[in-house]
Design a protein around this motif. Structure first.
Motif, PDB file in Angstrom:
ATOM      1  N   GLY A   1      22.110  16.140  14.511  1.00  0.00           N
ATOM      2  CA  GLY A   1      22.621  15.351  13.759  1.00  0.00           C
ATOM      3  C   GLY A   1      21.662  14.461  13.012  1.00  0.00           C
ATOM      4  N   PRO A   2      22.144  13.205  12.376  1.00  0.00           N
ATOM      5  CA  PRO A   2      21.322  12.591  11.503  1.00  0.00           C
ATOM      6  C   PRO A   2      20.073  12.212  12.198  1.00  0.00           C
ATOM      7  CG  PRO A   2      23.542  11.655  11.413  1.00  0.00           C
ATOM      8  CD  PRO A   2      23.474  12.745  12.446  1.00  0.00           C
ATOM      9  N   LEU A   3      18.855  12.340  11.480  1.00  0.00           N
ATOM     10  CA  LEU A   3      17.665  11.771  11.873  1.00  0.00           C
ATOM     11  C   LEU A   3      17.149  10.445  11.116  1.00  0.00           C
ATOM     12  CD1 LEU A   3      14.715  11.998  13.164  1.00  0.00           C
ATOM     13  CD2 LEU A   3      14.021  13.358  11.088  1.00  0.00           C
ATOM     14  N   TRP A   4      16.928   9.246  11.901  1.00  0.00           N
ATOM     15  CA  TRP A   4      16.535   7.924  11.352  1.00  0.00           C
ATOM     16  C   TRP A   4      15.131   7.892  11.830  1.00  0.00           C
ATOM     17  CZ3 TRP A   4      21.035   3.776  12.481  1.00  0.00           C
ATOM     18  CH2 TRP A   4      22.208   4.252  12.068  1.00  0.00           C
ATOM     19  N   LEU A   5      14.443   7.114  10.603  1.00  0.00           N
ATOM     20  CA  LEU A   5      13.146   6.531  10.954  1.00  0.00           C
ATOM     21  C   LEU A   5      13.283   5.190  10.800  1.00  0.00           C
ATOM     22  CD1 LEU A   5      12.730   9.698  10.124  1.00  0.00           C
ATOM     23  CD2 LEU A   5      10.377   8.951   9.505  1.00  0.00           C
ATOM     24  N   ALA A   6      13.013   4.299  12.016  1.00  0.00           N
ATOM     25  CA  ALA A   6      13.006   2.824  11.843  1.00  0.00           C
ATOM     26  C   ALA A   6      11.623   2.716  11.571  1.00  0.00           C
ATOM     27  CB  ALA A   6      13.591   2.307  13.417  1.00  0.00           C
ATOM     28  N   GLY A   7      11.288   2.297  10.177  1.00  0.00           N
ATOM     29  CA  GLY A   7       9.905   2.160   9.880  1.00  0.00           C
ATOM     30  C   GLY A   7       9.460   3.444   9.498  1.00  0.00           C
ATOM     31  N   CYS A   8       8.377   3.658   8.471  1.00  0.00           N
ATOM     32  CA  CYS A   8       7.432   4.654   7.857  1.00  0.00           C
ATOM     33  C   CYS A   8       6.384   4.547   7.357  1.00  0.00           C
ATOM     34  CB  CYS A   8       8.614   5.235   6.933  1.00  0.00           C
ATOM     35  SG  CYS A   8       8.195   7.139   6.493  1.00  0.00           S
ATOM     36  N   GLY A   9       5.402   4.062   8.257  1.00  0.00           N
ATOM     37  CA  GLY A   9       4.094   3.744   7.970  1.00  0.00           C
ATOM     38  C   GLY A   9       3.446   5.290   7.859  1.00  0.00           C
ATOM     39  N   ASN A  10       2.012   5.012   7.794  1.00  0.00           N
ATOM     40  CA  ASN A  10       1.246   6.512   7.716  1.00  0.00           C
ATOM     41  C   ASN A  10       1.491   7.376   8.630  1.00  0.00           C
ATOM     42  OD1 ASN A  10      -0.048   4.967   5.334  1.00  0.00           O
ATOM     43  ND2 ASN A  10      -1.856   4.377   6.820  1.00  0.00           N
ATOM     44  N   MET A  11       1.814   7.225   9.740  1.00  0.00           N
ATOM     45  CA  MET A  11       2.016   8.130  10.790  1.00  0.00           C
ATOM     46  C   MET A  11       3.389   8.708  10.471  1.00  0.00           C
ATOM     47  SD  MET A  11       0.231   9.902  12.930  1.00  0.00           S
ATOM     48  CE  MET A  11      -1.254   8.761  13.509  1.00  0.00           C
ATOM     49  N   ALA A  12       4.429   7.887  10.564  1.00  0.00           N
ATOM     50  CA  ALA A  12       5.728   8.311  10.602  1.00  0.00           C
ATOM     51  C   ALA A  12       5.912   9.026   9.089  1.00  0.00           C
ATOM     52  CB  ALA A  12       6.723   7.327  10.653  1.00  0.00           C
ATOM     53  N   GLY A  13       5.181   8.693   8.169  1.00  0.00           N
ATOM     54  CA  GLY A  13       5.444   9.403   6.913  1.00  0.00           C
ATOM     55  C   GLY A  13       4.607  10.574   6.887  1.00  0.00           C
ATOM     56  N   ALA A  14       3.690  10.797   7.543  1.00  0.00           N
ATOM     57  CA  ALA A  14       2.981  12.136   7.641  1.00  0.00           C
ATOM     58  C   ALA A  14       3.865  12.948   8.426  1.00  0.00           C
ATOM     59  CB  ALA A  14       1.572  12.036   8.362  1.00  0.00           C
ATOM     60  N   MET A  15       4.430  12.517   9.557  1.00  0.00           N
ATOM     61  CA  MET A  15       5.510  13.260  10.319  1.00  0.00           C
ATOM     62  C   MET A  15       6.497  13.877   9.201  1.00  0.00           C
ATOM     63  SD  MET A  15       5.198  11.196  13.670  1.00  0.00           S
ATOM     64  CE  MET A  15       6.446  12.297  14.783  1.00  0.00           C
ATOM     65  N   LEU A  16       7.307  13.049   8.483  1.00  0.00           N
ATOM     66  CA  LEU A  16       8.650  13.170   7.980  1.00  0.00           C
ATOM     67  C   LEU A  16       8.119  14.269   6.801  1.00  0.00           C
ATOM     68  CD1 LEU A  16      11.174  12.826   6.927  1.00  0.00           C
ATOM     69  CD2 LEU A  16      10.537  10.872   5.868  1.00  0.00           C
ATOM     70  N   ALA A  17       7.001  14.069   6.238  1.00  0.00           N
ATOM     71  CA  ALA A  17       6.504  14.906   5.086  1.00  0.00           C
ATOM     72  C   ALA A  17       6.252  16.323   5.453  1.00  0.00           C
ATOM     73  CB  ALA A  17       5.300  14.366   4.517  1.00  0.00           C
ATOM     74  N   ARG A  18       5.806  16.522   6.711  1.00  0.00           N
ATOM     75  CA  ARG A  18       5.705  17.814   7.226  1.00  0.00           C
ATOM     76  C   ARG A  18       6.939  18.467   7.761  1.00  0.00           C
ATOM     77  NH1 ARG A  18       2.536  22.389   7.326  1.00  0.00           N
ATOM     78  NH2 ARG A  18       2.873  23.683   9.199  1.00  0.00           N
ATOM     79  N   TRP A  19       7.770  17.654   8.335  1.00  0.00           N
ATOM     80  CA  TRP A  19       9.054  18.267   8.533  1.00  0.00           C
ATOM     81  C   TRP A  19       9.783  18.734   7.608  1.00  0.00           C
ATOM     82  CZ3 TRP A  19       9.992  13.260  12.325  1.00  0.00           C
ATOM     83  CH2 TRP A  19       9.542  13.784  13.419  1.00  0.00           C
ATOM     84  N   ILE A  20       9.855  17.960   6.320  1.00  0.00           N
ATOM     85  CA  ILE A  20      10.483  18.280   5.157  1.00  0.00           C
ATOM     86  C   ILE A  20       9.848  19.590   4.662  1.00  0.00           C
ATOM     87  CG2 ILE A  20      11.138  17.816   2.643  1.00  0.00           C
ATOM     88  CD1 ILE A  20      11.603  14.911   3.664  1.00  0.00           C
TER      89      ILE A  20
END
Length: 273
Positions: free
Chosen positions: A8-27
């Motif tokens: 289902g939906p994936l939420w990111l509460a905040g998106c700093g350097n680390m979370a942003g790096a994870m999200l970019a890789r996932w996409i």
């Protein structure tokens, strides 16, 4: 990575350097950005197709939530986010030092809460991700393992104390390596290399050495011995690093300082505001 890994939906509460790096890789690995919502006070866009809001969406309940803000923001985020989550939501925290008990105190409803400790090379799929949870929901754990797999080496820990050391060794480790690269390049520049060429050589040297160390069927100390000829130039340099255990002592003190700060953050998080 295909979207079937997202229930289902994936939420990111905040998106700093680390979370942003994870999200970019996932996409990059195949997650549809339309299935992702990033909640950040600034409202700054993340990437094409990713919904960014300054408040939590009201049109869906997330299947997975990644806590990607700073640890000191935990109480503010929890006050707004906790009432939205249901029992089936998988809550994943990458907040360094914040223990599982502190998370459960603030998020009492989700059955599965997972602590994850990634490091920055997740952006290239070369990261290290430590995982810990008290949940016995095998499906949730397997789903999380699958989600982390494209980021690099994902490893579960049964002991939270041991998991906390992942923050110290792997979480902080890349910064220590970057400092060494800087120092190696700076040393080369002081010996006469142009700064840009010294940095290029330092980067290539560290990259090659790391790849060899990872693939070799021996430990790094043996590799160092193989590089070192008696009475040679490498031996002369290593004598400086090895004198009175200088390098080892410096690294241990550095890691211990990181560990102490992790313990301080844990203590701060136990005191709910």
């Amino acid at each position: 990575m295909a979207d079937p890994l997202l229930p289902g939906p994936l939420w990111l509460a905040g998106c700093g350097n680390m979370a942003g790096a994870m999200l970019a890789r996932w996409i990059e690995e195949g997650i549809d950005p339309a299935h992702v919502s990033v909640i950040r006070p600034s409202g700054r866009p993340i990437g094409e197709g990713v919904r960014v809001t300054t408040d939590y969406p009201e049109d869906e309940v997330p299947a997975i939530v990644l806590l990607g803000m700073k640890p000191y923001q935990l109480d503010v985020v929890a006050d707004a986010l906790a009432p939205i989550l249901d029992e089936e939501t998988i809550l994943v925290s990458i907040l360094a030092g914040v223990e599982l008990a502190s998370l459960r105190m603030r998020f009492p409803v989700p059955r599965t809460i997972i602590r994850a400790m990634p490091n920055l090379p997740v952006r290239l799929g070369k990261g290290v991700i430590g995982l810990f949870s008290d949940s016995d929901d095998l499906a949730a754990r397997n789903l999380t393992t699958g989600l982390m797999a494209p980021l690099g080496h994902a490893e579960w820990f049964d002991d939270e104390t041991l998991f906390n050391l992942v923050t110290t060794l792997a979480g902080s480790g890349p910064a220590l390596v970057y400092r060494f690269i800087d120092a190696l390049a700076e040393g080369g520049a002081k010996l006469g290399f142009p700064k840009d060429r010294a940095l290029h050589l330092a980067l290539a040297t560290v990259e090659g050495a790391a790849i060899l160390a990872r693939s070799a069927n021996t430990d790094p100390s043996e590799l160092a011995r193989q590089v070192t000829s008696p009475g040679g130039t490498t031996e002369a340099g290593l004598k400086v690093l090895d004198s009175d255990g200088a390098l080892s002592d410096l690294v241990v003190r550095t890691l211990e300082a990181s560990r102490r700060r992790s313990l301080e953050i844990a203590a701060e998080a136990r005191r709910k505001e």
